[in-house]
Every structure is written in C-alpha cells, then in structure tokens.
Design a protein around this motif. Structure first.
Motif, mmCIF file in Angstrom:
data_model
loop_
_atom_site.group_PDB
_atom_site.id
_atom_site.type_symbol
_atom_site.label_atom_id
_atom_site.label_comp_id
_atom_site.label_asym_id
_atom_site.label_seq_id
_atom_site.Cartn_x
_atom_site.Cartn_y
_atom_site.Cartn_z
ATOM 1 N N HIS A 66 0.868 -1.188 0.000
ATOM 2 C CA HIS A 66 0.000 0.000 0.000
ATOM 3 C C HIS A 66 0.901 1.233 0.000
ATOM 4 O O HIS A 66 1.420 1.647 1.039
ATOM 5 N N HIS A 68 1.927 5.165 -2.172
ATOM 6 C CA HIS A 68 1.514 6.263 -3.056
ATOM 7 C C HIS A 68 2.798 6.918 -3.556
ATOM 8 O O HIS A 68 3.343 7.818 -2.913
ATOM 9 N N VAL A 110 -1.692 2.601 -4.683
ATOM 10 C CA VAL A 110 -3.156 2.538 -4.583
ATOM 11 C C VAL A 110 -3.801 3.923 -4.570
ATOM 12 O O VAL A 110 -4.821 4.135 -3.920
ATOM 13 N N LYS A 180 -9.166 0.925 -7.351
ATOM 14 C CA LYS A 180 -9.274 1.230 -5.927
ATOM 15 C C LYS A 180 -10.577 1.976 -5.651
ATOM 16 O O LYS A 180 -10.760 3.105 -6.084
ATOM 17 N N HIS A 235 -6.356 -1.110 4.728
ATOM 18 C CA HIS A 235 -6.465 -0.609 6.118
ATOM 19 C C HIS A 235 -7.307 -1.567 6.964
ATOM 20 O O HIS A 235 -6.779 -2.200 7.866
ATOM 21 N N ASP A 311 1.380 2.810 3.418
ATOM 22 C CA ASP A 311 0.532 3.952 3.058
ATOM 23 C C ASP A 311 1.367 5.226 2.904
ATOM 24 O O ASP A 311 0.853 6.335 3.068
ATOM 25 N N GLY A 314 0.124 8.666 0.807
ATOM 26 C CA GLY A 314 -1.326 8.814 1.014
ATOM 27 C C GLY A 314 -1.647 8.863 2.486
ATOM 28 O O GLY A 314 -2.763 9.194 2.879
HETATM 29 ZN ZN LIG Z 1 -3.418 4.949 1.013
#
Ligand SMILES: [Zn+2]
Length: 389
Positions: A66, A68, A110, A180, A235, A311, A314
């Motif tokens: 995950h 960005h 994502v 997504k 998540h 993540d 993002g």
């Molecule tokens: Zn994310």
C-alpha cells in the motif's frame, strides 16, 4: 555472466519457521542459482565475487502493498497532493531511491492525483519499467469516491453505482493494473456504495483481467465491499468477526497499514496540529489504534491473507519505513514470521506475482541482507546492510 556468492548469511527455513545460521546464496545472471548451508556451497568459479555476509540474514526483497509513489508523506501529507506535477514527479524519484535503500522491491500504488487527464502513478510506473534500481510497480490509478468523501482535488468523484462502474473501467482504459474503490463515505455510518454496486464493478474489472481493492477504515464500507467480492481491503481498521470470516472464505486479502497510527502518535510531540497534539486527538487515536489492532488479530485468526503496507504518501509515513509496519504487526499480536511474510511473500500473492517476496533457487535474485534476526527482532529490518538488485 555476473556471478556472486553471498557466504555466511542466515536463511529463513519456511518449513520450520526458523532461522538457520551460516547459509549462502549463489547468484548468477540475476537469478538465484543455489542457496543452502555455506559448508555445501558450490565453487562459484574464477572471476566470481565472494561477499562475506557473516552476521546477516538474507530476506526476500519486500513488497510495499500500500503505497503512493508520487507523494512524500509527513504531517502535511494531504496538502502535498496539491503540489505541482514537476514536484510530484521529483518526489517519486526520491521515493524510488528510498524504497531500494529500505529493501523494497515491489510497490503496489493505490492512489495518485490525476494530472493531464491520467493518474500520475501510471505515468511513473511506465517511466520506470525496465530501469535498473527502480521498484517494480503495480498501480491502481486514482481513488474512486462518492462525491464529498475526500478533498476534491484528489479523487475521481461519482454520485452512483453507474458512475462508479464507468470510472472503474476508465481507470483500466488509462492502464491501471487494479482499481481502488474508496469505501468510506461522506456519512461515516453508511457505506458509500452498496454490495450490489461493488459487485457489478468487481465482475466487470475481473472480466478485464484486473482486480479491485477497497479502502475501508469503517465497518459499513468493509461489509459492503466484502459482500461485493473485492479482492482486498486496504487498512481494515474496523472489521468484525463476520467480515473477517467472509474475507477468509472468499479469499479477500487484508492490507494492513497500522504504522500510520504510530506515526500520528509521534506527531503529538513533533507537531502542534490539534488533530494529533490535543488531548481529544490523542484519545481518539488511542481508541482507533486499539480497534485496528483488534481487527488485524481477527483477520489473522480467521485465516485472512495479510499483506503489509506503509501507506506512504497517502498517509504520513515515508517511503523507507516498511519495517515500521512489520514491527507494528508484531506489536498487534502477529508472530514475527507472519509479520515478515506480510511484507514479503503475502504481498507477492496479493499481486499475483509468484516470484515477488520469495527467496528460492531459480527465482529472481532480489533480496536484502539485514543485520540481525527478523524472526525474533523485527526491528532488524531497519538495519539494511546491502541490496542484491
Ligand atoms: Zn493509502
């Protein structure tokens, strides 16, 4: 052919989920030619380089499930998505370097801002393809949301199921590898799309050979996404036992991003942002974090495939912090072996890439050497000494 023998590194024995000291890995032409006990290592031949890897562990190149790529993270992570395109492309170059240094071979992107009519992550993926030292990328394109769910400059917004389907197919037309869906809506208590609306998208995207994943930090969206048959939940901060069982039964993976909350906790003292630094903010975070850890434990107990993501971009993490997620999965209750699997082989399974996150004879020579034993000390993943690719 480039031949190199890494001698003395410990190896993970998957049959016994334990570490075997004093191993060796023979690499030839970018593939693993042989691996096993150092005492049995074949003669690499004249001209081969022998690397004294004593005191390290060889770990398969990791998969950040995950990420960005075009965004930098930090406490102002949302603001940064409004930066000029040139800046975001430069950030992506920085992130490629950070990922490699941290031992991350694969990045699953994502969500990225749309620039010049297309998600910028797709441009970056295409630009990096085949370039030595860059991560392998699979990218989802842009976030698809119900209008009002995210700051308006970020997503492709739709108002109903027909719009969602059209937007999903539009991302595939743009070249996305997966789609997504953003399953937190403007109203926290209501899923932004119904299970039937999700299922229509899943069936249409599967028919084109791609997969569907769902952002979900709240239970209503997780329920609808899983009932609609998505391939993964991102998540999954609030799951319940029924959702976890359904995920396991139909093969829906969970991409855990627990370290985001560790990062937010650190912002309580490194920033003055009220969301993190205020007493209310800290209380809300503590409650959220406890629920997220419980959700991961439920998923693990149900037998859900768990992959690890930062993540970064993002969320607030940076691109070289996947080790933090592995540590946090252990803190939440996973065995270190399973937390390491989440950051390696499980990410490969999620991507449908059998060689990704796997260290085996005949496979790609994509591994890192860390100082320490990741099966008792997940923090050793921060101590990357050398990268093989
Ligand atoms: Zn994310």
């Amino acid at each position: 052919m480039d031949v190199r023998l890494y001698r003395g590194c410990a190896l993970v024995d998957h049959a016994t989920r334990s570490l075997v000291p004093e191993g060796a890995v023979l690499v030839a032409g970018g593939r693993i030619d042989w691996l096993g006990p150092a005492a049995d290592a074949p003669d690499p031949g004249p001209g081969a380089e022998v690397v004294d890897a004593g005191g390290t562990t060889a770990v398969a190149g990791m998969v950040d499930a995950h990420s960005h790529l075009t965004l930098p993270g930090g406490s102002h992570w949302i603001d940064r998505a409004a930066d000029p395109t040139d800046r975001l492309l430069a950030v992506a170059e920085d992130n490629a370097r950070l990922l490699r240094q941290a031992g991350v071979r694969w990045a699953r992107d994502v969500g990225a801002p749309v620039r010049d009519g297309r998600a910028l992550s797709l441009t970056v993926r295409d630009r990096w393809r085949g370039r030595p030292g860059y991560p392998y990328v699979r990218a989802a394109g842009c976030w698809l949301t119900r209008t009002g769910s995210l700051p308006a400059q970020l997503p492709v917004e739709v108002t109903d199921g027909d719009g969602l389907l059209a937007a999903a197919l539009g991302q595939l037309d743009d070249g996305a590898d997966l789609v997504k869906l953003y399953m937190d809506g403007p109203d926290r208590d209501t899923s932004p799309f119904t299970a039937d609306e999700v299922r229509r998208v899943v069936e249409a995207v599967h028919a084109r050979g791609a997969t569907v994943t769902a952002h979900s930090s709240l239970l209503p969206g997780a329920r609808a996404a899983v009932a609609g048959g998505v391939d993964a939940i991102e998540h999954g901060f609030r799951l319940d036992a029924d959702v976890a069982r359904a995920m396991a039964a139909q093969g829906t993976a969970l991409v855990a991003t627990l370290a985001v909350m560790e990062s937010w906790e650190s912002f309580a003292t490194t920033t003055r942002l009220p969301r993190f630094a205020s007493a209310e903010g800290r209380d809300a975070l503590a409650e959220r974090r406890a629920a997220a850890h419980e959700s991961v434990r439920m998923a693990a107990a149900a037998g859900v495939l768990i992959a690890a993501g930062t993540d970064f971009g993002g969320g607030s993490l940076r691109a070289n912090q996947l080790a933090w997620e592995v540590e946090t999965l252990v803190a939440a209750g996973l065995e270190p072996y399973d937390a390491l699997a989440a950051a390696t082989v499980n990410g490969g399974r999620l991507l449908g890439e059998p060689g990704a996150g796997v260290l085996e004879a005949g496979g790609p020579a994509d591994f890192l050497l860390v100082h320490g034993d990741p099966l008792t000390d997940p923090g050793s993943l921060w101590r990357v000494w050398r990268i093989s690719w």
